[in-house]
Design a protein around this motif. Structure first.
Motif, PDB file in Angstrom:
ATOM      1  N   GLN A 221      30.315  37.029  35.648  1.00  0.00           N
ATOM      2  CA  GLN A 221      30.496  37.681  36.807  1.00  0.00           C
ATOM      3  C   GLN A 221      32.192  38.223  35.905  1.00  0.00           C
ATOM      4  OE1 GLN A 221      28.301  38.630  38.194  1.00  0.00           O
ATOM      5  NE2 GLN A 221      26.909  37.589  37.675  1.00  0.00           N
ATOM      6  N   TYR A 222      32.673  37.375  35.432  1.00  0.00           N
ATOM      7  CA  TYR A 222      34.030  37.375  34.829  1.00  0.00           C
ATOM      8  C   TYR A 222      34.297  39.153  34.009  1.00  0.00           C
ATOM      9  CZ  TYR A 222      38.735  38.061  32.866  1.00  0.00           C
ATOM     10  OH  TYR A 222      40.136  38.627  32.757  1.00  0.00           O
ATOM     11  N   SER A 223      33.250  37.751  33.023  1.00  0.00           N
ATOM     12  CA  SER A 223      33.499  39.790  32.028  1.00  0.00           C
ATOM     13  C   SER A 223      32.244  40.775  32.400  1.00  0.00           C
ATOM     14  CB  SER A 223      32.196  38.608  30.935  1.00  0.00           C
ATOM     15  OG  SER A 223      31.791  40.102  29.952  1.00  0.00           O
ATOM     16  N   ILE A 224      31.803  40.690  33.559  1.00  0.00           N
ATOM     17  CA  ILE A 224      30.310  42.072  33.906  1.00  0.00           C
ATOM     18  C   ILE A 224      31.666  42.314  34.678  1.00  0.00           C
ATOM     19  CG2 ILE A 224      29.064  42.828  35.601  1.00  0.00           C
ATOM     20  CD1 ILE A 224      27.662  40.191  34.674  1.00  0.00           C
ATOM     21  N   PHE A 225      32.483  42.331  35.648  1.00  0.00           N
ATOM     22  CA  PHE A 225      33.265  42.678  36.538  1.00  0.00           C
ATOM     23  C   PHE A 225      34.267  43.655  35.924  1.00  0.00           C
ATOM     24  CE2 PHE A 225      37.304  43.003  39.071  1.00  0.00           C
ATOM     25  CZ  PHE A 225      36.262  43.373  40.934  1.00  0.00           C
ATOM     26  N   THR A 226      35.374  43.063  34.912  1.00  0.00           N
ATOM     27  CA  THR A 226      36.654  43.452  34.149  1.00  0.00           C
ATOM     28  C   THR A 226      35.942  44.723  33.180  1.00  0.00           C
ATOM     29  OG1 THR A 226      36.039  41.777  32.666  1.00  0.00           O
ATOM     30  CG2 THR A 226      37.642  41.288  33.964  1.00  0.00           C
ATOM     31  N   SER A 227      34.730  44.465  33.174  1.00  0.00           N
ATOM     32  CA  SER A 227      33.501  45.899  31.381  1.00  0.00           C
ATOM     33  C   SER A 227      33.886  46.655  32.748  1.00  0.00           C
ATOM     34  CB  SER A 227      33.132  44.883  30.922  1.00  0.00           C
ATOM     35  OG  SER A 227      31.760  44.661  31.667  1.00  0.00           O
ATOM     36  N   SER A 228      33.585  46.662  34.504  1.00  0.00           N
ATOM     37  CA  SER A 228      32.517  47.990  34.714  1.00  0.00           C
ATOM     38  C   SER A 228      32.997  48.197  36.158  1.00  0.00           C
ATOM     39  CB  SER A 228      31.270  47.030  35.364  1.00  0.00           C
ATOM     40  OG  SER A 228      31.250  46.309  35.863  1.00  0.00           O
ATOM     41  N   HIS A 229      34.373  47.630  36.150  1.00  0.00           N
ATOM     42  CA  HIS A 229      35.554  48.344  37.296  1.00  0.00           C
ATOM     43  C   HIS A 229      36.529  48.472  37.025  1.00  0.00           C
ATOM     44  CE1 HIS A 229      32.602  46.076  39.349  1.00  0.00           C
ATOM     45  NE2 HIS A 229      32.248  46.436  40.693  1.00  0.00           N
ATOM     46  N   ALA A 230      37.018  50.240  37.447  1.00  0.00           N
ATOM     47  CA  ALA A 230      38.808  50.588  37.249  1.00  0.00           C
ATOM     48  C   ALA A 230      39.268  49.561  38.048  1.00  0.00           C
ATOM     49  CB  ALA A 230      38.142  51.528  37.598  1.00  0.00           C
ATOM     50  N   SER A 231      39.054  49.218  39.325  1.00  0.00           N
ATOM     51  CA  SER A 231      40.082  48.165  39.965  1.00  0.00           C
ATOM     52  C   SER A 231      40.941  47.345  38.451  1.00  0.00           C
ATOM     53  CB  SER A 231      39.918  48.285  41.197  1.00  0.00           C
ATOM     54  OG  SER A 231      38.742  47.020  41.001  1.00  0.00           O
ATOM     55  N   ALA A 232      39.658  46.473  38.655  1.00  0.00           N
ATOM     56  CA  ALA A 232      39.770  45.219  36.857  1.00  0.00           C
ATOM     57  C   ALA A 232      41.544  46.004  36.019  1.00  0.00           C
ATOM     58  CB  ALA A 232      38.931  45.580  36.097  1.00  0.00           C
ATOM     59  N   GLN A 233      41.386  46.881  35.881  1.00  0.00           N
ATOM     60  CA  GLN A 233      42.370  47.561  35.165  1.00  0.00           C
ATOM     61  C   GLN A 233      43.651  47.944  35.997  1.00  0.00           C
ATOM     62  OE1 GLN A 233      41.292  46.994  31.489  1.00  0.00           O
ATOM     63  NE2 GLN A 233      39.566  47.121  32.948  1.00  0.00           N
ATOM     64  N   SER A 234      43.539  48.586  36.906  1.00  0.00           N
ATOM     65  CA  SER A 234      44.640  48.768  37.588  1.00  0.00           C
ATOM     66  C   SER A 234      45.507  47.302  38.222  1.00  0.00           C
ATOM     67  CB  SER A 234      44.579  50.071  38.570  1.00  0.00           C
ATOM     68  OG  SER A 234      43.462  49.942  39.566  1.00  0.00           O
ATOM     69  N   ASP A 235      44.142  46.886  38.803  1.00  0.00           N
ATOM     70  CA  ASP A 235      44.661  45.444  39.625  1.00  0.00           C
ATOM     71  C   ASP A 235      44.433  44.363  39.557  1.00  0.00           C
ATOM     72  OD1 ASP A 235      46.137  44.071  41.494  1.00  0.00           O
ATOM     73  OD2 ASP A 235      44.487  44.493  43.513  1.00  0.00           O
ATOM     74  N   PRO A 236      44.455  43.486  37.653  1.00  0.00           N
ATOM     75  CA  PRO A 236      43.804  43.024  37.264  1.00  0.00           C
ATOM     76  C   PRO A 236      43.380  41.167  38.000  1.00  0.00           C
ATOM     77  CG  PRO A 236      45.978  42.887  35.860  1.00  0.00           C
ATOM     78  CD  PRO A 236      45.580  43.962  37.375  1.00  0.00           C
ATOM     79  N   ILE A 237      42.211  40.662  37.549  1.00  0.00           N
ATOM     80  CA  ILE A 237      42.278  39.496  37.826  1.00  0.00           C
ATOM     81  C   ILE A 237      43.287  38.679  37.356  1.00  0.00           C
ATOM     82  CG2 ILE A 237      40.658  37.620  37.783  1.00  0.00           C
ATOM     83  CD1 ILE A 237      38.191  39.613  38.324  1.00  0.00           C
ATOM     84  N   ARG A 238      43.706  37.738  37.437  1.00  0.00           N
ATOM     85  CA  ARG A 238      44.593  37.111  36.969  1.00  0.00           C
ATOM     86  C   ARG A 238      44.544  35.618  36.231  1.00  0.00           C
ATOM     87  NH1 ARG A 238      49.813  39.732  36.137  1.00  0.00           N
ATOM     88  NH2 ARG A 238      49.571  38.631  34.101  1.00  0.00           N
ATOM     89  N   ILE A 239      44.735  35.668  35.328  1.00  0.00           N
ATOM     90  CA  ILE A 239      43.968  34.340  34.038  1.00  0.00           C
ATOM     91  C   ILE A 239      45.232  32.845  34.297  1.00  0.00           C
ATOM     92  CG2 ILE A 239      43.075  32.837  32.555  1.00  0.00           C
ATOM     93  CD1 ILE A 239      41.136  35.073  33.943  1.00  0.00           C
ATOM     94  N   LEU A 240      45.231  31.638  35.006  1.00  0.00           N
ATOM     95  CA  LEU A 240      45.997  30.684  34.711  1.00  0.00           C
ATOM     96  C   LEU A 240      45.196  30.230  33.479  1.00  0.00           C
ATOM     97  CD1 LEU A 240      47.956  29.843  37.260  1.00  0.00           C
ATOM     98  CD2 LEU A 240      45.904  28.278  37.733  1.00  0.00           C
ATOM     99  N   PRO A 241      46.840  29.787  32.562  1.00  0.00           N
ATOM    100  CA  PRO A 241      46.586  29.114  31.026  1.00  0.00           C
ATOM    101  C   PRO A 241      46.938  27.575  31.584  1.00  0.00           C
ATOM    102  CG  PRO A 241      48.719  30.148  31.696  1.00  0.00           C
ATOM    103  CD  PRO A 241      48.285  30.441  32.643  1.00  0.00           C
ATOM    104  N   LYS A 242      46.309  27.220  30.548  1.00  0.00           N
ATOM    105  CA  LYS A 242      46.728  25.459  30.426  1.00  0.00           C
ATOM    106  C   LYS A 242      47.911  25.431  31.205  1.00  0.00           C
ATOM    107  CE  LYS A 242      45.215  23.482  26.652  1.00  0.00           C
ATOM    108  NZ  LYS A 242      45.167  22.353  24.993  1.00  0.00           N
ATOM    109  N   SER A 243      48.976  25.611  30.817  1.00  0.00           N
ATOM    110  CA  SER A 243      50.424  25.691  30.780  1.00  0.00           C
ATOM    111  C   SER A 243      50.719  25.601  31.998  1.00  0.00           C
ATOM    112  CB  SER A 243      51.733  27.044  29.693  1.00  0.00           C
ATOM    113  OG  SER A 243      51.336  27.712  30.609  1.00  0.00           O
TER     114      SER A 243
END
Length: 288
Positions: A223-245
Motif C-alpha cells: 500500500q505504501y508503494s502504491i500510494f507513494t507512486s500514484s498520489h501527488a500529495s505523497a511528494q508534497s506532503d510525504p509519509i515519513r519513515i522511522l529508521p532503526k536509529s
C-alpha cells in the motif's frame, strides 16, 4: 539405477526451479518495495527528548497533525501480565494522551457500526491476527493517533513525531512494519489501505504468508508503494519513515541510543512456516 538417477534429476530440476523462482520473487519484492531515502526521518529533524521531557509543535512553529491517542489491541480488556507494565509505562509518560484498547468484541462492534461494508470480510478471516491487523488501520483512519503492539515500550514521549501526517517504521528485510504506526485522522493513505483489504484477501496456504500479504506488513508495504507512486500529495506532503536509529527494532546494544521505543519481540502468532519463509529469504539473498 537408471530409475534412481532419473528420479534424482527430476527432483533436482524441480528444486532448482523453485529456488530460481524464490530469487526472482525476492528480487521483485525488494525492487518494488524500496523506500526513497528522502522519506526517512533523521535525528536532525526530530527533537530527542529526555525520558520525561514534553514537546509541543505549536511552540516551535509547527502543527501537531496527529491526535494524542494511543491505540493497542488484545483479545480482552485484561492485558497479559508480561506486557501490562510496558503498556502502562507508555501511558504514564504521556498522561495527556487518550488510551484506547481494542478487544475482539469492541473491534467487531466498531466495524459493524462504522464500516458495515467490511464486516463480512472481517468475520471471515481465518486467523485472529488478521482481525488484529485490520482494526489498527480502521481506527487510525477513523480517529488518528498512534498504534503500537503490546511488545513495544516507550523510552520517551512521542510528542515530536506528531508533527507529520503519517509515520511508519522501516522493517527488515524490506518495506515497512505495521507494529507501530502514526497517522492523522482521515489520511488518504489509510483510506486507500482499508479499501484495499478486500482485494488483497487471499489465502497463501500457509499461515505466515497469508497473514503477511493479506493484512500484515507486506500488505502495508504494498500500500505504501502504491500510494507513494500514484498520489501527488505523497511528494508534497510525504509519509515519513522511522529508521532503526529512532525505531530501535533489531538494533544492537548501543546502536540506537536515541530510539523512542524498546522492543520485547513477542510475535506469538508466527507459526512454524515463518521459519521456512525466513530460510527462503536468507537463502535467496545469498544466491542474489
Amino acid at each position: 539405477i537408471m530409475a534412481r538417477r532419473r528420479s534424482l534429476c527430476i527432483f533436482l530440476s524441480i528444486l532448482a526451479l523453485f529456488l530460481v523462482g524464490t530469487v526472482v520473487v525476492l528480487s521483485s519484492i525488494t525492487y518494488y518495495l524500496a523506500i526513497d531515502p528522502s522519506a526517512y526521518l533523521t535525528e536532525d529533524e526530530v527533537p530527542i527528548l529526555g525520558r520525561y521531557d514534553r514537546w509541543n509543535a505549536s511552540e516551535h512553529g509547527q502543527v501537531e497533525r496527529i491526535p494524542r491517542i494511543l491505540h493497542q489491541t488484545w483479545r480482552t480488556d485484561t492485558l497479559p501480565e508480561k506486557w501490562r507494565g510496558s503498556s502502562q509505562e507508555c501511558r504514564d509518560l504521556m498522561p495527556d494522551y487518550e488510551y484506547m484498547l481494542w478487544t475482539d468484541n469492541s473491534s467487531r462492534q466498531f466495524i459493524a457500526e462504522n464500516y458495515p461494508w467490511f464486516l463480512d470480510t472481517f468475520n471471515d478471516y481465518t486467523y485472529p491476527i488478521q482481525r488484529a491487523d485490520v482494526i489498527r488501520y480502521f481506527v487510525l483512519y477513523h480517529y488518528g493517533g498512534v498504534y503500537f503492539d503490546l511488545d513495544i515500550g516507550c523510552h520517551r514521549p512521542l510528542d515530536p513525531l506528531l508533527a507529520y501526517p503519517v509515520v511508519l517504521p522501516k522493517t527488515i528485510p524490506v518495506g515497512v512494519s505495521n507494529d507501530l504506526m502514526f497517522a492523522e485522522k482521515g489520511h488518504p493513505f489509510l483510506a486507500q489501505t482499508i479499501h484495499s483489504l478486500v482485494t488483497f484477501d487471499h489465502s497463501w496456504i500457509l499461515n505466515y504468508p497469508t497473514v503477511m500479504f493479506s493484512t500484515g506488513p507486506m500488505f502495508l508495504s504494498a500500500q505504501y508503494s502504491i500510494f507513494t507512486s500514484s498520489h501527488a500529495s505523497a511528494q508534497s506532503d510525504p509519509i515519513r519513515i522511522l529508521p532503526k536509529s529512532l525505531y530501535g527494532k533489531n538494533a544492537k546494544d548501543g546502536e540506537a541510543p536515541n530510539s523512542f521505543f524498546m522492543h520485547f519481540y513477542g510475535s506469538s502468532w508466527h507459526a512454524n512456516d515463518a521459519g521456512f519463509i525466513a530460510f527462503l529469504n536468507h537463502f535467496g539473498k545469498i544466491m542474489m
